[in-house]
Design a protein around this motif. Structure first.
Motif, short mmCIF file in Angstrom:
data_model
loop_
_atom_site.label_atom_id
_atom_site.label_comp_id
_atom_site.label_asym_id
_atom_site.label_seq_id
_atom_site.Cartn_x
_atom_site.Cartn_y
_atom_site.Cartn_z
N THR A 1 129.35 21.81 67.96
CA THR A 1 129.25 22.26 69.42
C THR A 1 128.15 22.73 69.61
O THR A 1 127.46 23.56 68.92
CB THR A 1 130.47 23.35 69.44
OG1 THR A 1 131.62 22.91 68.75
CG2 THR A 1 130.79 23.47 70.87
N ARG B 1 125.92 35.17 61.16
CA ARG B 1 125.40 34.19 61.85
C ARG B 1 126.21 32.82 61.77
O ARG B 1 126.95 32.79 61.01
CB ARG B 1 124.06 33.91 61.32
CG ARG B 1 123.15 34.98 61.37
CD ARG B 1 121.80 34.78 60.66
NE ARG B 1 120.97 33.79 61.79
CZ ARG B 1 120.19 34.10 62.63
NH1 ARG B 1 120.09 35.39 62.75
NH2 ARG B 1 119.57 33.40 63.39
N GLY C 1 118.34 26.69 57.32
CA GLY C 1 116.95 27.01 57.17
C GLY C 1 116.47 28.48 57.44
O GLY C 1 117.12 29.17 58.25
N THR D 1 125.56 25.33 71.10
CA THR D 1 125.62 26.71 71.42
C THR D 1 125.35 26.93 73.13
O THR D 1 124.77 26.05 73.68
CB THR D 1 124.53 27.50 70.66
OG1 THR D 1 123.04 27.12 71.31
CG2 THR D 1 124.43 27.31 69.10
P1 AMP Z 1 117.66 28.96 66.40
O1 AMP Z 1 117.94 30.01 67.38
O2 AMP Z 1 116.90 27.65 66.93
O3 AMP Z 1 116.58 29.56 65.38
O4 AMP Z 1 118.80 28.73 65.43
C1 AMP Z 1 119.49 29.61 64.81
C2 AMP Z 1 120.47 28.63 63.49
O5 AMP Z 1 121.56 27.99 64.25
C3 AMP Z 1 119.70 27.70 62.86
O6 AMP Z 1 120.00 27.91 61.37
C4 AMP Z 1 120.12 26.35 63.29
O7 AMP Z 1 120.20 25.33 62.48
C5 AMP Z 1 121.42 26.90 63.72
N1 AMP Z 1 121.97 25.77 64.86
C6 AMP Z 1 121.48 25.66 66.02
N2 AMP Z 1 122.28 25.10 66.82
C7 AMP Z 1 123.59 24.92 66.15
C8 AMP Z 1 124.71 24.25 66.65
N3 AMP Z 1 125.06 23.47 67.66
N4 AMP Z 1 125.66 24.35 65.66
C9 AMP Z 1 125.49 24.98 64.59
N5 AMP Z 1 124.37 25.62 63.95
C10 AMP Z 1 123.51 25.50 64.65
#
Ligand code: AMP
Length: 474
Positions: A24, A338, A444, A26
């Motif tokens: 899904t 998270r 990551g 965010t």
């Molecule tokens: P970011 O804010 O881009 O640093 O993302 C935070 C974390 O959420 C990272 O580990 C991403 O891999 C994970 N992530 C981002 N979008 C999604 C999503 N739609 N579903 C699951 N995990 C996500």
């Protein structure tokens, strides 16, 4: 509810998302992706941890695919500017993970190592370039890179870039870009100077905003354990053995403290590693990989170093020392819970000083936290007055905010940049073929800690408001 299918992303991207287990979108993705796919400029208020990297990377990848052209030598089609080396590396990893089924060329231009390899990595031209502003400008000024073919510009964590003194570099870079381009601008906060910057570089932008602060840590169960100061190491070891720990992040206020805690844990039979400003970049990276892979379950970090950690699946945050800046506490506990998981934050409190810090924290989060008393009766710490637990108020689960990067607990001091001092970017070219993932990212680490060097002096001092006009060392 929106699903990734609704965006109509190209098939290779959709496949990569499935493999990343992204089901899904965010909220920031749901808002940004459809707008960005139409080619509109977007200004977004979103913090790290909200999924904003995919929010800009996915539409850009899709649009690159729609219009495939070979990059000209010494140029890039996508330019992503980010404040730190580690965040830049992380963003590049994300592009490569989401674009793993697309033949893509990418490069990283970040601080810390000589520029030679980096210059070579863009000789043929690349599709995606992720960079810190200082190094990027050096490359441009030495004619290693031309910016006249940039079609997509992303500014990530704009407020932090300004806090770190990158404003002039950014303006110089933007002045060299084609006017006809798509710009996606993200910032955790939008004070006037950031809004002005956005205004100067975006055309009729769509505005999106998420309030991640309450969502990132709202599932954190917070526990306070009053202990004798000398018993902290033993109680920590006990907790890590008793609790259902998947990954634990233990915070200390000092680097020396982090090393001492690691020694104690290892002695108690708990494999642990420390990560802080005195460790080499290689060591930090190796340690984070081991933590991410589950080879070590316990990582001990200072606040500065931990700012560079964004590993999913941290089940426990333990405050071995309570921070003296209350916002830092909120930032620490935001490291757990998270990606929809539950998390536990345990704080070990000894002595009147830490009790004072606890009161400050409770005032900030407006919640009175439940306490457990494990002090030895008659001990010195037991004689310290117990902080009041205001009865009748809801306690353990709070809407805890990740403080914004301008908060006293997180702002960074500026640094003067040495010219020609070899203090810039680890160059990396990253070409990969269809079907060959390069550096997966789903869980990551999110990296912003390297600029820890920039504010090592702040580790035990209150923050100063940084001078936004100074050029940072990156
Ligand atoms: P970011 O804010 O881009 O640093 O993302 C935070 C974390 O959420 C990272 O580990 C991403 O891999 C994970 N992530 C981002 N979008 C999604 C999503 N739609 N579903 C699951 N995990 C996500």
């Amino acid at each position: 509810m929106t699903s990734f299918q609704d965006f109509g992303l190209a098939d290779p991207i959709s496949r990569a998302l499935k493999e990343e287990n992204y089901l899904t979108p965010t909220p920031i993705q749901a808002q940004t992706i459809p707008l960005a796919l139409t080619g509109r400029d977007v200004v977004g208020i979103a913090q790290t941890g909200t999924g904003k990297t995919a929010a800009f990377a996915l539409p850009i990848l899709h649009r690159l695919l729609e219009h495939r052209v070979r990059p000209q030598p010494k140029t890039c089609r996508v330019l992503v500017l980010s404040p730190t080396r580690e965040l830049s590396g992380q963003i590049l990893d994300s592009f490569n993970a989401y674009g793993r089924h697309i033949r893509l060329s990418s490069a990283l231009a970040i601080g810390g190592v000589p520029m030679g390899r980096q210059v070579r990595s863009v000789m043929q031209g690349v599709e995606i370039m992720v960079a810190t502003p200082g190094r990027l400008l050096d490359m441009v000024q030495s004619n290693a890179l031309k910016l006249n073919s940039v079609e997509f510009l992303v500014l990530d964590e704009a407020d932090r870039m300004l806090d770190m003194g990158f404003i002039n570099d950014i303006r110089k870079i933007v002045a060299k870009l084609p006017i006809k381009r798509q710009t996606l601008f993200f910032s955790a906060t939008m004070p006037k100077d950031i809004a002005d910057l956005a205004e100067s570089m975006l055309r009729d932008p769509a505005r999106v905003a998420v309030t991640p602060v309450s969502s990132t840590a709202e599932r954190v169960e917070q526990r306070i354990i009053q202990v004798d100061f000398t018993a902290k190491p033993a109680i920590l070891a006990q907790l890590l053995k008793q609790e259902p720990v998947n990954r634990a992040l233990v915070f200390t206020r000092t680097k020396h403290g982090a090393d001492k805690v690691v020694k104690g844990l290892v002695k108690a039979g708990i494999p642990a590693e420390a990560i802080h400003g005195n460790k080499s970049q290689n060591h930090r990276e190796r340690t984070l990989v081991a933590f991410r892979n589950g080879d070590i379950r316990t990582l001990v970090a200072t606040d500065i170093a931990a700012r560079g950690i964004d590993v999913d699946g941290i089940t426990h945050v333990v405050n071995f020392d309570l921070p003296n800046v209350p916002e830092t506490y909120v930032h620490r506990i935001g490291r757990t819970a998270r990606a929809g998981a539950d998390g536990v934050a345990i704080s070990l409190i000894a002595g009147a000083e830490e009790m004072g810090y606890l009161r400050d924290i409770e005032r900030l989060i407006r919640v009175s936290l439940p306490r457990e008393d494990r002090r030895t009766p008659g001990s010195r710490d037991a004689a310290a007055p117990a902080p009041q637990h205001r009865a009748g108020r809801p306690a353990p689960r709070v809407h805890a905010a990740r403080p914004n990067e301008n908060s006293p607990g997180s702002s960074k001091g500026p640094r003067r940049r040495r010219r020609g001092g070899g203090n810039h970017g680890v160059p990396q070219a990253n070409r990969h073929e269809s079907g060959r993932p390069q550096g997966g990212k789903a869980d990551g680490m999110k990296a912003d800690g390297i600029q820890g060097v920039a504010f090592l002096h702040r580790e035990s001092r209150p923050a100063r408001k940084p001078n936004r006009n100074q050029r940072p060392q990156h």
